[in-house]
Design a protein around this motif. Structure first.
Motif, PDB file in Angstrom:
ATOM      1  N   PRO A  20     -21.188  27.597  25.048  1.00  0.00           N
ATOM      2  CA  PRO A  20     -20.356  28.397  25.945  1.00  0.00           C
ATOM      3  C   PRO A  20     -20.930  28.371  27.360  1.00  0.00           C
ATOM      4  O   PRO A  20     -22.132  28.211  27.549  1.00  0.00           O
ATOM      5  CB  PRO A  20     -20.452  29.798  25.353  1.00  0.00           C
ATOM      6  CG  PRO A  20     -21.773  29.817  24.666  1.00  0.00           C
ATOM      7  CD  PRO A  20     -22.016  28.422  24.168  1.00  0.00           C
ATOM      8  N   GLU A  21     -20.068  28.516  28.327  1.00  0.00           N
ATOM      9  CA  GLU A  21     -20.525  28.622  29.717  1.00  0.00           C
ATOM     10  C   GLU A  21     -20.027  29.928  30.310  1.00  0.00           C
ATOM     11  O   GLU A  21     -18.842  30.235  30.232  1.00  0.00           O
ATOM     12  CB  GLU A  21     -20.007  27.442  30.547  1.00  0.00           C
ATOM     13  CG  GLU A  21     -20.780  26.141  30.348  1.00  0.00           C
ATOM     14  CD  GLU A  21     -22.259  26.246  30.680  1.00  0.00           C
ATOM     15  OE1 GLU A  21     -22.665  27.189  31.391  1.00  0.00           O
ATOM     16  OE2 GLU A  21     -23.015  25.366  30.210  1.00  0.00           O
ATOM     17  N   ILE A  22     -20.936  30.676  30.905  1.00  0.00           N
ATOM     18  CA  ILE A  22     -20.557  31.898  31.604  1.00  0.00           C
ATOM     19  C   ILE A  22     -19.792  31.505  32.856  1.00  0.00           C
ATOM     20  O   ILE A  22     -20.191  30.578  33.572  1.00  0.00           O
ATOM     21  CB  ILE A  22     -21.821  32.726  31.928  1.00  0.00           C
ATOM     22  CG1 ILE A  22     -22.422  33.253  30.627  1.00  0.00           C
ATOM     23  CG2 ILE A  22     -21.498  33.849  32.894  1.00  0.00           C
ATOM     24  CD1 ILE A  22     -23.790  33.864  30.768  1.00  0.00           C
ATOM     25  N   SER A  23     -18.667  32.171  33.116  1.00  0.00           N
ATOM     26  CA  SER A  23     -17.802  31.673  34.197  1.00  0.00           C
ATOM     27  C   SER A  23     -18.454  31.820  35.572  1.00  0.00           C
ATOM     28  O   SER A  23     -18.325  30.922  36.405  1.00  0.00           O
ATOM     29  CB  SER A  23     -16.445  32.356  34.142  1.00  0.00           C
ATOM     30  OG  SER A  23     -16.610  33.743  33.980  1.00  0.00           O
ATOM     31  N   GLU A  24     -19.129  32.951  35.811  1.00  0.00           N
ATOM     32  CA  GLU A  24     -19.837  33.053  37.099  1.00  0.00           C
ATOM     33  C   GLU A  24     -21.310  32.800  36.875  1.00  0.00           C
ATOM     34  O   GLU A  24     -22.170  33.667  37.054  1.00  0.00           O
ATOM     35  CB  GLU A  24     -19.597  34.425  37.731  1.00  0.00           C
ATOM     36  CG  GLU A  24     -18.218  34.532  38.328  1.00  0.00           C
ATOM     37  CD  GLU A  24     -18.015  35.821  39.086  1.00  0.00           C
ATOM     38  OE1 GLU A  24     -18.973  36.295  39.731  1.00  0.00           O
ATOM     39  OE2 GLU A  24     -16.903  36.367  39.021  1.00  0.00           O
ATOM     40  N   LYS A  25     -21.581  31.604  36.469  1.00  0.00           N
ATOM     41  CA  LYS A  25     -22.924  31.238  36.080  1.00  0.00           C
ATOM     42  C   LYS A  25     -23.867  31.215  37.287  1.00  0.00           C
ATOM     43  O   LYS A  25     -23.438  30.887  38.396  1.00  0.00           O
ATOM     44  CB  LYS A  25     -22.864  29.838  35.458  1.00  0.00           C
ATOM     45  CG  LYS A  25     -24.074  29.457  34.659  1.00  0.00           C
ATOM     46  CD  LYS A  25     -23.862  28.086  34.053  1.00  0.00           C
ATOM     47  CE  LYS A  25     -25.131  27.264  34.069  1.00  0.00           C
ATOM     48  NZ  LYS A  25     -26.359  28.011  33.833  1.00  0.00           N
ATOM     49  N   ILE A  26     -25.116  31.580  37.039  1.00  0.00           N
ATOM     50  CA  ILE A  26     -26.129  31.455  38.096  1.00  0.00           C
ATOM     51  C   ILE A  26     -26.296  29.980  38.429  1.00  0.00           C
ATOM     52  O   ILE A  26     -26.539  29.155  37.541  1.00  0.00           O
ATOM     53  CB  ILE A  26     -27.469  32.055  37.626  1.00  0.00           C
ATOM     54  CG1 ILE A  26     -27.345  33.573  37.464  1.00  0.00           C
ATOM     55  CG2 ILE A  26     -28.592  31.682  38.589  1.00  0.00           C
ATOM     56  CD1 ILE A  26     -28.566  34.238  36.865  1.00  0.00           C
ATOM     57  N   THR A  30     -26.029  30.860  43.974  1.00  0.00           N
ATOM     58  CA  THR A  30     -26.186  32.280  43.680  1.00  0.00           C
ATOM     59  C   THR A  30     -27.234  32.926  44.579  1.00  0.00           C
ATOM     60  O   THR A  30     -27.060  34.040  45.047  1.00  0.00           O
ATOM     61  CB  THR A  30     -26.581  32.470  42.210  1.00  0.00           C
ATOM     62  OG1 THR A  30     -25.654  31.764  41.389  1.00  0.00           O
ATOM     63  CG2 THR A  30     -26.576  33.949  41.825  1.00  0.00           C
TER      64      THR A  30
END
Lengths: 533, 415
Positions: A20-26, A30
């Motif tokens: 999975p990928e977090i949508s507002e990924k670091i 960032t």
């Protein structure tokens, strides 16, 4: 359809499983340095910058000095190498200092909590940190324990020769690049693009921690710091000049930075931990109180002839009682007392027989004595004084048994910051902080208002994760995970320096429009607890 | 005093969300999993012993067997922008099942089910940012369930039986955020409970309106796993803490919640459609209480405050021919974890699952059941706000994102 194809299917299914990928990924966008450049970060300051804690600098503690923690975070936004004075020779991690192989009572090993006695003690063991082993290296952490503002620009502050005559600082002797080097000069040689400057505390706090046993140079117009005593308050004019010079030098090549203010004594556990009235009737011994009150009552009567009877109050059998302290700002009543006691002994009113020498000694001791009030700040060092017997016998075993420090014999003035002394400290602190903020404003530098921060922490300061940090001394298990002052009561511990670093990061993020991740103090170590010492 | 110390808001112990909400792993039959794990109103082989024992009396064959395994890969990513924390964990689970049903007479069927409805593992990097909540956990619970089903008429049957559970857990976390030994190694504790046993029961009924439409209900009781002789073992304890962090016995309780399923199925030519609704009574899991019997730490109370949760399942099967059946399904699964109680040992929120599979039946009658499923989770910003440190509740959280993929294979045989 062949069987083996069927068996391959589940395996295929697993191969397509995607993470999975977090949508507002670091990512690389960032965090950013904003208007600052952290490629060469230099920290100017005193013990608070050096990573001094528990009464000394030791290897593991220094590794979490606030500048070291900051530099770790700066790495995320282009921070460069950050060096600190080498404490590799602190092989036992106990701190202290050796002078050509010889220890020194002013530079003891680190303080620890001895669980078998309950109290803070210097850890057993010998220091292995040799002052005379000079590193002659400029370090990014230029904090020098004990340094006052004017020391930062004083040539010879790191001179081996100057050490013998008290003109040099052993910590700077270890690192100074030459006999005439200055702290500032060595720091500038690293061509800082960013700096923190947390200097100035010793200009007022060494007076405070000595219990006011120094001169306020503002009162005597002392403009030559080379003539100052170690516990003096720096003249505001001197502070202003030197502080401005340091800032000009640091910013000469366009470096950005943070200036930190000086904390007030009322936010430092060294001054706020020991209450003025710790004497419960049980502690005094209820059976002793009448006898003591007989004595105190007599002193009150004698002094009331001079209108000074209210220096003392009778001991209560119900409530907590204040400590008996010496206050050198009081008029000396020893002649009055000597006369009065002599009269009382002669008339048989005094409960004990005393020789004239003993009467004189008591009169001298009580001449500037009074009971403490809520306005007095008892120093952390007064704790061991309370209830202690006198170091020298009065010659009367009865008197010796009766005279206990803080109870029936005044605790020395050097263990108390009285209101007169507090006022001097306050005036100087306010003046220095005003200068620091003015200089920052004139250079568009960020201000880390440590005074404000620690004042807020007196009541408790809530951080991002909901924990509340307070400016309290170590209380045992109740604040083992949250105490941020080290056992010397003045300096922070590793957790506390992380707390400081987090505040400086907030200030940088705001002032320089940067985005640097914060640190969480919670994971940093607190006091060292040992089962025995 | 000492009990509060170190804010031993020890854990989270046994809770882990493997697949469905909480620590429920809904993989009790590869045929039915391929249909979105519907099955309470489905008569489709020995898997009914689990889904609804009442259905077993309507199986055509005298003997029916079904067994299988899934390999599930659960990924979770975590980040916290305030501190620049990033972490991820990948864990593999292998839930299994085995069912057998025997039609003793026309009106009586008996069965036996072995399955693992709760369990799985999560393993974060040791001493990661949330290590005070969990470093790793491995939970397993096996259910053994004999059943009896009675056919009242061609329209109605009921069935059920006792459940025997054998379960265990190994759990490790740091005792606090800063406690460390003299070398700086963070102090941690491993809690182990092995071969914990407990009893429960299951019962259900099935009603056939006509040849096409069935309605079913099944209930599995809650089962409280009581450990009275678990162990706590502390590591990297500083010298001063030897008397406090003492290895020894722990007692703890952990609920395996009750689950109510109602469903409907419709058969039409070569098609079978099913809809199930599950209600899992997670509310029983209000706190995890661990008693450190041999340690001055005393009792540790860890709020969980789960809520009852629902799952909505849809499934379809198409029988291509005597050899091949194709299946697909979907379900929506609500997490029982409430905001502020989102701990990294249950790092998942509501999910949508997509399932598919097939059965290929060989000439000798052996059917091979293949299934694939994928669970989709959205980003969730959440935290666990009840870790007590020096008397203050502190929060640990950030953004979590999970995905679970699984593939399974099973065999079924009836005669």
């Amino acid at each position: 359809m062949k069987k083996r194809y069927l068996l391959v299917l589940p395996a295929l299914a697993l191969m397509v499983s995607c993470k999975p990928e977090i949508s507002e990924k670091i990512d690389s966008n960032t965090y950013y340095p904003g208007k600052a450049d952290f490629s060469s970060y230099v920290a100017i300051g005193n013990s608070l910058t050096a990573g001094y804690m528990d009464g000394t600098v030791y290897k593991s503690g220094q590794s979490n000095s606030f500048p070291a923690i900051l530099a770790g975070q700066f790495k995320v936004v282009g921070g460069g190498e950050f060096t600190q004075p080498s404490f590799a020779d602190d092989v036992n991690d106990v701190g202290g200092l050796l002078f050509n192989g010889v220890g020194n009572p002013s530079f003891k090993t680190k303080m620890i909590i001895n669980m078998s006695t309950g109290g803070p003690e210097n850890i057993k063991g010998e220091s292995t940190i040799e002052v005379f082993k000079q590193q002659k290296t400029a370090y990014h952490n230029a904090g020098v324990p004990g340094a006052k503002t004017f020391h930062v620009v004083a040539p010879g502050y790191g001179s081996m020769a100057g050490l013998a005559v008290g003109k040099a600082n052993p910590y700077f002797v270890r690192t100074a690049t030459s006999e005439n080097a200055t702290v500032l000069g060595d720091a500038l040689s690293l061509e800082p693009t960013f700096f923190t400057n947390w200097i100035g505390a010793n200009d007022v706090l060494s007076y405070a921690t000595s219990g006011g046993e120094g001169v306020d140079q503002n009162e005597v117009g002392g403009l030559d710091p080379s003539k100052y005593g170690g516990n003096d308050i720096t003249h505001v004019g001197v502070f202003q000049k030197v502080y401005g010079d340091i800032t000009n030098a640091l910013t000469a090549n366009g470096a950005k930075g943070v200036l930190a203010t000086v904390p007030d004594v009322t936010a430092i556990p060294f001054f706020t931990t020991v209450p003025y009235n710790p004497l419960t009737p049980e502690l005094i011994g209820v059976e002793n109180i009448d006898k003591l009150n007989g004595l105190i009552g007599m002193f009150k009567v004698i002094l009331s002839s001079q209108g000074q009877g209210d220096r003392f109050q009778l001991i209560s059998k119900e409530a907590a009682n204040p400590l008996l302290i010496q206050d050198k700002t009081l008029a000396d009543m020893s002649p009055v007392l000597e006369y009065g006691i002599t009269q009382a002994v002669a008339s048989g009113q005094f409960p004990i027989e005393l020789t004239p020498a003993q009467i004189k000694m008591i009169a001298m001791s009580f001449g500037q004595a009074r009971h403490a009030t809520a306005k007095d700040l008892m120093l952390l060092t007064s704790k061991s004084q309370i209830g202690a017997s006198l170091p020298v016998s009065t010659g009367s075993p009865v008197m010796d048994a009766l005279l206990k420090k803080g109870v029936s014999f005044p605790i020395g003035d050097e263990f108390v910051l009285n209101t007169v002394e507090q006022q001097k400290v306050k005036t100087a602190t306010v003046a220095f902080n005003t200068i620091i903020k003015q200089v920052a404003a004139s250079k568009d530098l960020a201000v880390a208002d440590m005074n404000d921060l620690l004042n807020k922490a007196v009541a408790g300061l809530r951080v991002e994760d909901g924990q509340i940090y307070t400016a309290d001394y170590f209380k045992g298990m109740g604040n083992l995970n949250t105490v941020m002052f080290s056992l010397d009561g003045v300096h922070l511990n590793q957790r506390g320096y992380a707390f400081i670093a987090a505040e400086i990061l907030r200030v940088i993020n705001k002032h320089y429009e940067a985005s640097i991740p914060l640190v969480n103090p919670a994971v940093y170590p607190g006091p060292v607890l040992l089962p025995t010492n | 005093m000492v009990k509060k110390f170190i804010s031993l808001s020890l854990i989270t112990l046994l809770s882990y969300s493997a697949y469905a909400g909480g620590y429920r792993v809904a993989m009790q039959g590869n045929k039915q999993l391929a249909m979105g794990h519907t099955g309470v109103a489905v008569v489709n082989g020995a898997e009914s012993v689990f889904f609804n024992p009442a259905a077993t009396v309507y199986l055509k064959d005298k003997w029916s067997f079904s067994a299988g395994v899934n390999v599930l890969i659960a990924d979770t990513k975590f980040q916290n922008k305030t501190y620049g924390w990033e972490n991820e964990t990948r864990n593999v689970g292998t839930p299994i099942y085995a069912y057998g049903a025997y039609k003793a007479t026309d009106w009586l069927s008996i069965g036996l089910a072995v399955y693992s409805p709760y369990g799985s593992a999560v393993d974060w990097d040791k001493d990661w940012q949330g290590a005070h909540l969990v470093n790793n956990i491995d939970l397993k619970a096996f259910y053994f369930q004999p059943t009896v089903a009675i056919k009242v008429s061609e329209r109605f049957s009921f069935g059920g039986g006792p459940i025997f559970v054998n379960g265990g857990v190994t759990f490790n976390r740091n005792v606090s955020r800063s406690m460390a030994d003299e070398q700086g190694n963070k102090t941690d504790v491993t809690i182990e409970a092995k071969n914990v046993t407990a009893w429960g029961w299951s019962a259900g009924y099935l009603f056939n309106f006509d040849d096409h439409l069935r309605v079913g209900m099944n209930y599995r009781s809650k089962i409280i796993m009581k450990e009275t002789a678990g162990t706590a073992k502390f590591h990297d304890v500083p010298a001063f803490g030897q008397g406090l962090f003492k290895d020894g016995t722990i007692t703890a309780e952990m609920p395996l919640p009750a689950e109510l399923s109602v469903g409907v199925s419709y058969e039409w030519n070569k098609w079978l459609f099913a809809f199930d609704y599950n209600r899992t009574f997670w509310k029983i899991y209000d706190a995890l209480v661990i008693d450190f019997v041999d340690s001055p730490l005393g009792t540790s109370v860890n709020p969980r405050n789960y809520k009852d949760s629902s799952t909505y399942r849809l499934g379809a099967q198409y029988t291509v021919n005597d050899q091949l059946s194709l299946r697909a399904g979907w379900y929506y699964d609500e997490s029982p974890v409430q905001d502020g109680y989102f701990a990294p040992e249950t790092p998942r929120n509501d999910s949508r699952a997509y399932t598919g599979g097939l059965t290929y039946k060989f000439k000798n009658g052996l059917g091979v059941d293949v299934v694939f499923s994928y669970l989709h989770f959205s980003d969730t910003n959440n935290s666990y706000d009840y870790f007590n440190e020096d008397g203050q509740n502190v929060s640990f959280g950030g953004t979590y994102r999970s995905a679970v993929t699984s593939g399974g294979i099973g065999v079924s045989y009836s005669f």
